[in-house]
Write an enzyme that holds these catalytic residues in place. Structure first.
Site, PDB file in Angstrom:
ATOM      1  N   ALA A  20     123.205 103.556 127.499  1.00 39.83           N
ATOM      2  CA  ALA A  20     124.383 102.857 126.968  1.00 39.83           C
ATOM      3  C   ALA A  20     125.638 103.961 127.352  1.00 39.83           C
ATOM      4  O   ALA A  20     125.094 105.098 127.717  1.00 39.83           O
ATOM      5  CB  ALA A  20     124.232 102.823 125.476  1.00 39.83           C
ATOM      6  N   ASN A  21     126.735 103.351 127.095  1.00 42.76           N
ATOM      7  CA  ASN A  21     127.894 104.329 127.257  1.00 42.76           C
ATOM      8  C   ASN A  21     128.504 104.693 125.626  1.00 42.76           C
ATOM      9  O   ASN A  21     128.125 103.738 124.731  1.00 42.76           O
ATOM     10  CB  ASN A  21     129.070 103.499 127.783  1.00 42.76           C
ATOM     11  N   ARG A  22     129.276 105.455 125.476  1.00 41.60           N
ATOM     12  CA  ARG A  22     130.005 105.610 124.252  1.00 41.60           C
ATOM     13  C   ARG A  22     131.009 104.872 123.782  1.00 41.60           C
ATOM     14  O   ARG A  22     131.814 104.841 124.774  1.00 41.60           O
ATOM     15  CB  ARG A  22     130.415 107.204 124.001  1.00 41.60           C
TER      16      ARG A  22
END
Ligand code: CTP
Ligand code: CA
Length: 227
Positions: A33-35
């Site tokens: 995932a991305n932040r």
């Protein structure tokens, strides 16, 4: 309708907003995932709804509740986010704020186990679809105004300007998310709005104020006749 409701300049318009991260499963318990908290995207969706637009919010996994006054579609992966966006077409405005994972892997059906002495697993990454670029492509259902976001850590304006052209979107909202700025995960944002004519720097504002300012720009743009 719009003339009757000057405080709701987007009455009769429809908008699609993507927000949050996407989760790309590695196995049933792990993901890439991305932040992204989703805060800026949810604030834009809320500001569009407050301006009278009929809003579909396509959100990746966040801890935020479904906002009132709009349709919220919850998705996990980039593929599902693209499908949900396609299902929301046609619409007048698309704002892509989601921090979409750039890659996915073919997920293992069972939890990958650590085996003492064995080499660690290697992830074979495959590219995800680009939702903003897909929505920006010329088509009968292309939204009249497509807006992307560019979170950069260096050379913010040149990188974002190049990104706007590469994606084919109309506007790009660029911000500097390098660690020293304190923007990432915070309640404020400091952005540049980039269109075909250039770049306009906005002061550091609360994310809800950034959302309202962007929506005011959208309303003005849609009220101005375009050839
Ligand atoms: N975006 C998207 N789908 C993707 C990747 C990005 O819709 N698969 C959108 C984001 O929502 C954002 C814009 O594209 O509006 C820019 O995302 P960004 O990650 O900055 O762009 P990339 O082209 O992925 O470039 P980078 O190599 O900097 O990650
Ligand atoms: Ca990316």
């Amino acid at each position: 309708l719009r003339l009757l409701h000057p405080d709701r300049p987007l009455a009769g318009r429809s908008a699609l907003v993507t927000a949050g991260p996407t989760h790309e499963p590695i196995d049933p318990v792990r993901y890439i995932a991305n932040r992204s908290s989703g805060t800026q995207g949810y604030a834009i969706a809320a500001a569009l709804a407050a301006a009278g637009a009929d809003v579909t919010l396509v959100s990746g996994p966040t801890t935020l509740p479904d906002p009132a006054g709009m349709r919220t579609v919850r998705v996990e992966t980039a593929h599902d986010m693209l499908e949900a966006c396609r299902a929301a077409l046609p619409c007048d405005i698309a704002v892509c704020t989601a921090a979409v994972a750039d890659w996915h892997v073919a997920p293992a059906p069972q939890k990958i186990k650590k085996t003492a002495g064995a080499p660690p697993p290697v992830l074979q990454l495959a590219p995800n679809p680009d939702i903003l670029a897909t929505l920006s492509q010329p088509s009968p259902t292309r939204p009249g105004l497509v807006i992307g976001f560019a979170a950069e850590t260096e050379h913010v304006v040149p990188h974002a300007t190049a990104k706007r052209l590469r994606k084919g979107c109309d506007w790009i909202v660029a911000n500097d998310v390098s660690p020293g700025t304190g923007i990432m995960g915070g309640t404020e944002n400091e952005v540049c709005l980039i269109d075909a004519t250039g770049c306009e720097h906005w002061p550091r504002l609360d994310k809800t104020q950034v959302a309202r300012k962007l929506v005011a720009r959208i309303a003005t743009f849609l009220q101005t006749p375009h050839p």
